[in-house]
Design an enzyme around this catalytic site. Structure first.
Site, PDB file in Angstrom:
ATOM      1  N   GLU A  82      23.985  21.509  39.769  1.00 29.72           N
ATOM      2  CA  GLU A  82      25.297  22.078  40.114  1.00 29.72           C
ATOM      3  C   GLU A  82      26.015  21.222  41.159  1.00 29.72           C
ATOM      4  O   GLU A  82      25.516  21.012  42.266  1.00 29.72           O
ATOM      5  CB  GLU A  82      25.126  23.515  40.636  1.00 29.72           C
ATOM      6  CG  GLU A  82      26.457  24.215  40.864  1.00 29.72           C
ATOM      7  CD  GLU A  82      26.303  25.672  41.294  1.00 29.72           C
ATOM      8  OE1 GLU A  82      25.327  26.341  40.887  1.00 29.72           O
ATOM      9  OE2 GLU A  82      27.170  26.145  42.059  1.00 29.72           O
TER      10      GLU A  82
ATOM     11  N   ASP B 193       6.882  26.814  41.980  1.00 27.44           N
ATOM     12  CA  ASP B 193       7.273  27.807  40.979  1.00 27.44           C
ATOM     13  C   ASP B 193       8.500  28.572  41.498  1.00 27.44           C
ATOM     14  O   ASP B 193       8.377  29.540  42.248  1.00 27.44           O
ATOM     15  CB  ASP B 193       6.081  28.754  40.750  1.00 27.44           C
ATOM     16  CG  ASP B 193       6.356  29.790  39.685  1.00 27.44           C
ATOM     17  OD1 ASP B 193       7.532  29.963  39.294  1.00 27.44           O
ATOM     18  OD2 ASP B 193       5.395  30.436  39.247  1.00 27.44           O
TER      19      ASP B 193
END
Ligand code: MEV
Length: 461
Positions: A97, A296
């Protein structure tokens, strides 16, 4: 260049990186490599690895997942200007982004120059759950578990978590919780679920595998001692036993700006619709570090969102308040990460990122994530309560629009300049603007004058 840099041996990252960060975003990629190599954040070998595009090995991809086809690559950069707990960091961020790294670096500069950013960890135990779906007598069950818990902890540490014990961690505690099953369709009580929590210190690992193994190992012991049937075992991502906090203090902030940020914070605290977007913005700062370091991020996302809803309503995970003349911002949530094991060890870019951070422990990594998340949130709230999100966002997005419109390399600066003017005037900009500007420029023959006929088109994004 020193002999240390040439040999690739990593010198100590120097403590004050002000000079390294100066004008960093304006440098070419090669110049950025040089600066990071000079301070020891990247070795010559790592620069070479990044220069040729990072990880490509299909063999390694096979080790990560099944049915491998290749890699999906996202850009990786560094956020600059971060001083956390008095120490300067170069922060690796892998993210697609536009504007996240720019906003983080800009806001970090503000806080570095005019305030302070501190962090702390609170608790060090992760949670594994063992479910007994419908327990016959909860009180009897709880008594049996409590009576056996010390023995089970010793057995689990001896037979399963011995590696953790050797590193100073291991299983520490066993608790029992009663969870209502609700009501049957006919309105009668549906009984009681019993849930055992197994708490363990994972040291510098994230601990998912080991806690799952411990719970599955204990399953037989629980069934044998209680006569109940275990339904399932799995870790919990709502790790409210291992929290990370970050705090920003900006003394003497413009009181009007401080008040606006406080109001924006109240909005996110009280309204779940706003809280979701606020927290997405916080995670804009956290997820890219997790990805870059091979952690994670889904687990952390789940934990942060669940913690944000811990009082029954989903709320912002950050709070901003004026205290006298200072703006004070707080972040608190579980950010359970690892610096050893799993992908962190296997993925060379994850190793490179951890080395670049120069961190000592998983707790330090989790505190860096919290700090960057809070800074990212401050940057967003400042923009939202002043110029609005479009200005900063779109300024950086202009390049994408320019390429998307099909501009040739030499046309890019001209199209960008014109789009920036349109943005200033109209406060908005779209791909149609970019296409129109490009058409005008070409029609005016400016491209011919700058000799771009033979230039290679840049692929549209
Ligand atoms: C966009 O990726 C993130 C923001 O929406 C966060 C926020 O609204 O606080 C700008």
């Amino acid at each position: 260049m020193s002999s240390e840099q040439q040999s690739g041996r990593r010198p100590q990252i120097q403590s004050d990186l002000t000079e390294t960060f100066k004008g960093f975003s304006k440098l070419s990629r090669e110049e950025r490599f040089d600066r990071l190599n000079e301070i020891g954040a990247l070795t010559k070998e790592e620069v070479q690895f990044l220069r040729q595009g990072g990880l490509k090995s299909p063999e390694l991809a096979e080790k990560f997942i099944e049915n491998t086809l290749g890699y999906f690559q996202i850009p990786m950069g560094v956020a600059t200007n971060f001083k956390i707990d008095g120490r300067d960091y170069v922060i690796p961020m892998a993210v697609e982004e536009t504007s996240i790294i720019a906003a983080a670096s800009k806001t970090a500069k503000w806080v570095r120059e005019e305030g302070e950013l501190t962090t702390e960890s609170y608790g060090n135990l992760i949670i594994g759950q063992i479910q007994i779906a419908n327990v016959r007598n909860f009180a009897d069950f709880a008594n049996t578990v409590t009576a056996n818990s010390m023995t089970w902890i010793e057995l689990a540490n001896r037979d399963v978590a011995f590696g953790l014990v050797a590193r100073g961690g291991g299983v520490r505690e066993i608790q029992v919780r009663q969870v209502p099953r609700g009501f049957n369709a006919d309105g009668t009580d549906a009984g009681t679920m019993a849930v055992i929590h197994v708490l363990a210190d994972p040291c510098d690992a994230m601990g998912a595998n080991i806690i799952n193994q411990v719970c599955e190992y204990l399953k037989n012991h629980v069934e044998h001692a209680t006569g109940e049937k275990v339904t399932m075992c799995i870790l919990s991502n709502l790790v409210d036993t291992k929290l990370t906090r970050a705090r920003v203090v900006l003394p003497n902030i413009d009181p009007e700006l401080g008040k606006k940020i406080e109001e924006a914070s109240l909005f996110a605290l009280q309204d779940p619709y706003r809280a979701a977007t606020n927290n997405k913005g916080v995670l804009n700062g956290i997820d890219p570090i997790l990805i870059a370091t091979g952690n994670d991020w889904r687990a952390v996302e789940a934990g942060v969102h669940a913690y944000a809803a811990r009082d029954g309503q989903y709320r912002s995970i950050t709070k901003w308040k004026m205290e006298g003349t200072s703006l004070v911002g707080l972040f608190e949530a579980p950010i359970v990460v690892g610096t050893v094991g799993g992908v962190t060890k296997l993925h060379p870019t994850a190793q490179l990122s951890l080395n670049m951070l120069g961190i000592e422990s998983a707790s330090e990594l989790s505190r860096i994530c919290a700090a960057v998340g809070l800074i990212q949130n401050l940057g967003a709230l400042k923009a939202l309560t002043t110029v609005g999100i479009i200005e900063g966002h779109m300024k950086l997005h202009i390049k994408n629009l320019t390429l998307g419109a099909g501009a040739l390399e030499k046309e890019v600066p001209l199209v960008q300049k014109r789009l920036e003017e349109i943005l200033m005037l109209t406060k908005r900009i779209t791909l149609s603007n970019a296409i129109e500007v490009l058409r005008e420029i070409r029609a005016a023959g400016k491209d011919a004058a700058s000799g771009v006929k033979d230039a290679t088109p840049i692929p549209a994004k």
